[in-house]
Design a protein around this motif. Sequence first.
Motif, mmCIF file in Angstrom:
data_model
loop_
_atom_site.group_PDB
_atom_site.id
_atom_site.type_symbol
_atom_site.label_atom_id
_atom_site.label_comp_id
_atom_site.label_asym_id
_atom_site.label_seq_id
_atom_site.Cartn_x
_atom_site.Cartn_y
_atom_site.Cartn_z
ATOM 1 N N LEU A 5 0.848 -1.233 0.015
ATOM 2 C CA LEU A 5 0.080 -0.062 -0.123
ATOM 3 C C LEU A 5 0.822 1.030 0.067
ATOM 4 O O LEU A 5 0.551 2.205 -0.739
ATOM 5 C CB LEU A 5 -1.065 0.098 1.069
ATOM 6 N N PRO A 6 1.817 1.549 0.835
ATOM 7 C CA PRO A 6 2.791 2.512 0.769
ATOM 8 C C PRO A 6 3.544 3.104 -0.627
ATOM 9 O O PRO A 6 3.812 4.167 -0.846
ATOM 10 C CB PRO A 6 3.733 2.446 1.904
ATOM 11 N N PHE A 7 3.549 1.873 -1.442
ATOM 12 C CA PHE A 7 4.229 2.199 -2.534
ATOM 13 C C PHE A 7 3.603 2.419 -3.874
ATOM 14 O O PHE A 7 4.007 2.711 -4.760
ATOM 15 C CB PHE A 7 5.400 0.817 -2.787
ATOM 16 N N ILE A 8 2.113 1.751 -3.596
ATOM 17 C CA ILE A 8 1.403 1.810 -4.969
ATOM 18 C C ILE A 8 1.349 3.205 -5.475
ATOM 19 O O ILE A 8 1.480 3.459 -6.775
ATOM 20 C CB ILE A 8 -0.214 1.401 -4.510
ATOM 21 N N SER A 9 1.130 4.255 -4.591
ATOM 22 C CA SER A 9 0.901 5.688 -5.121
ATOM 23 C C SER A 9 1.977 6.098 -5.994
ATOM 24 O O SER A 9 1.978 6.501 -7.203
ATOM 25 C CB SER A 9 0.380 6.525 -4.081
ATOM 26 N N ASP A 10 3.258 6.127 -5.299
ATOM 27 C CA ASP A 10 4.473 6.269 -5.914
ATOM 28 C C ASP A 10 4.917 5.559 -7.251
ATOM 29 O O ASP A 10 5.073 6.136 -8.097
ATOM 30 C CB ASP A 10 5.610 6.234 -4.909
ATOM 31 N N GLU A 58 11.035 6.002 -10.390
ATOM 32 C CA GLU A 58 12.449 6.108 -9.431
ATOM 33 C C GLU A 58 12.677 4.426 -9.112
ATOM 34 O O GLU A 58 11.685 3.725 -8.725
ATOM 35 C CB GLU A 58 12.479 6.722 -8.324
ATOM 36 N N PHE A 59 13.967 3.972 -9.134
ATOM 37 C CA PHE A 59 14.114 2.525 -8.915
ATOM 38 C C PHE A 59 14.031 2.417 -7.310
ATOM 39 O O PHE A 59 14.166 1.087 -6.857
ATOM 40 C CB PHE A 59 15.495 2.072 -9.510
ATOM 41 N N GLY A 60 14.663 3.223 -6.741
ATOM 42 C CA GLY A 60 14.882 3.237 -4.902
ATOM 43 C C GLY A 60 13.572 2.605 -4.637
ATOM 44 O O GLY A 60 13.651 1.580 -3.712
ATOM 45 N N PRO A 61 12.184 3.164 -4.485
ATOM 46 C CA PRO A 61 11.208 2.653 -4.178
ATOM 47 C C PRO A 61 10.957 1.337 -4.730
ATOM 48 O O PRO A 61 10.516 0.306 -3.749
ATOM 49 C CB PRO A 61 10.214 3.715 -4.334
ATOM 50 N N LEU A 62 10.928 1.045 -5.892
ATOM 51 C CA LEU A 62 10.485 -0.422 -6.249
ATOM 52 C C LEU A 62 11.286 -1.302 -5.665
ATOM 53 O O LEU A 62 11.105 -2.412 -5.550
ATOM 54 C CB LEU A 62 10.921 0.006 -7.857
ATOM 55 N N VAL A 63 12.894 -1.003 -5.519
ATOM 56 C CA VAL A 63 13.853 -2.037 -5.102
ATOM 57 C C VAL A 63 13.414 -2.339 -3.753
ATOM 58 O O VAL A 63 13.322 -3.426 -3.116
ATOM 59 C CB VAL A 63 15.236 -1.598 -5.315
ATOM 60 N N LEU A 64 13.080 -1.226 -2.832
ATOM 61 C CA LEU A 64 12.597 -1.365 -1.361
ATOM 62 C C LEU A 64 11.562 -2.287 -1.194
ATOM 63 O O LEU A 64 11.606 -3.073 -0.294
ATOM 64 C CB LEU A 64 12.655 0.117 -0.833
ATOM 65 N N TRP A 65 10.737 -1.781 -2.125
ATOM 66 C CA TRP A 65 9.548 -2.782 -1.895
ATOM 67 C C TRP A 65 9.543 -4.079 -2.429
ATOM 68 O O TRP A 65 9.129 -5.242 -1.646
ATOM 69 C CB TRP A 65 8.327 -2.220 -3.140
ATOM 70 N N ILE A 66 10.388 -4.675 -3.335
ATOM 71 C CA ILE A 66 10.651 -5.973 -3.893
ATOM 72 C C ILE A 66 11.560 -6.460 -2.566
ATOM 73 O O ILE A 66 11.190 -7.763 -2.090
ATOM 74 C CB ILE A 66 11.503 -5.936 -4.992
ATOM 75 N N ILE A 67 12.272 -5.652 -1.829
ATOM 76 C CA ILE A 67 12.969 -6.454 -0.763
ATOM 77 C C ILE A 67 12.241 -6.809 0.308
ATOM 78 O O ILE A 67 12.387 -7.759 1.160
ATOM 79 C CB ILE A 67 14.281 -5.525 -0.393
#
Length: 284
Positions: A152-157, A168-177
Amino acid sequence: MYEDIGTLIKKGFETWKRNLNLAVPFVLMIIAIMLLVVIMAVLILYPLITTSPDVLSTTGDVKDPQQLMDQLQGLINIKLLVAVVLVGILIMSLLASFFTSGAIGMAKEATETGRTTLKDMWASGKRHYLSLFLAEVLMMIIVIAGLIILSLPFISDLVVGIESGNSEFGPLVLWIILLIVYILLVSIILATVPYALVVDGLGPIGAIKAGIGFFSSNKMDVFLVWLVVLAVSMAVQFVGVPLSGSETASAIFSTVIGVVSILVISPLTTVWWTRLYMTRTGKT
């Protein structure tokens, strides 16, 4: 009787060597699922062939994959396809629950008495398959709910990034981790749920509570056995790395790995997990 992990692994290996029939539930499960897949394919294709007998001969002349898919899509009964797939998945899950609970029942008997027979598999499978199936459904719901909450916290971004074209790859990488760590943690915490269910004869909710409670009291032991099981599985895979360059050798090795997993790794790890739960709960 308490056993350190080294003794548990050694005695579990000895139990497996004396009871090679522990592999039978896993062999039967693969055979049953393969037969079910064949039956599903026949149910889906039979109406297609009977209503359009020349469909197979005409599709052989089509070179474009998209054209082939369009041709088949117009002939296949979508409702029948969905119904067969859903019913097939349900039956596969019930079969897996039956043979898994049967294998755990055999491992329990072998751990207690030193020997087990296929009668133990059938008895344990018939008694626990439905409870294990429901427990698996509940655990899947837990996993999916956790994944949704973490996402949920990453969907909007992610949506904003995709729409703007500047993701941005930062939030995507953090989400996957976070998702990977969550799945690993849940798999460890709930690892002994099937064994608690069969060994103690619990219902789905009781087994999940017992599995979580067992982990809370034996965190390091559960993690070590999980690590040993993972290491054994990975070691078998790494053996075939030198053969990956040859397609023939790679195909042969993949087949061998599948056979080894069914005949050795699955029954052996089932004995280890069963023995861990039984020794830490005073069952042996």
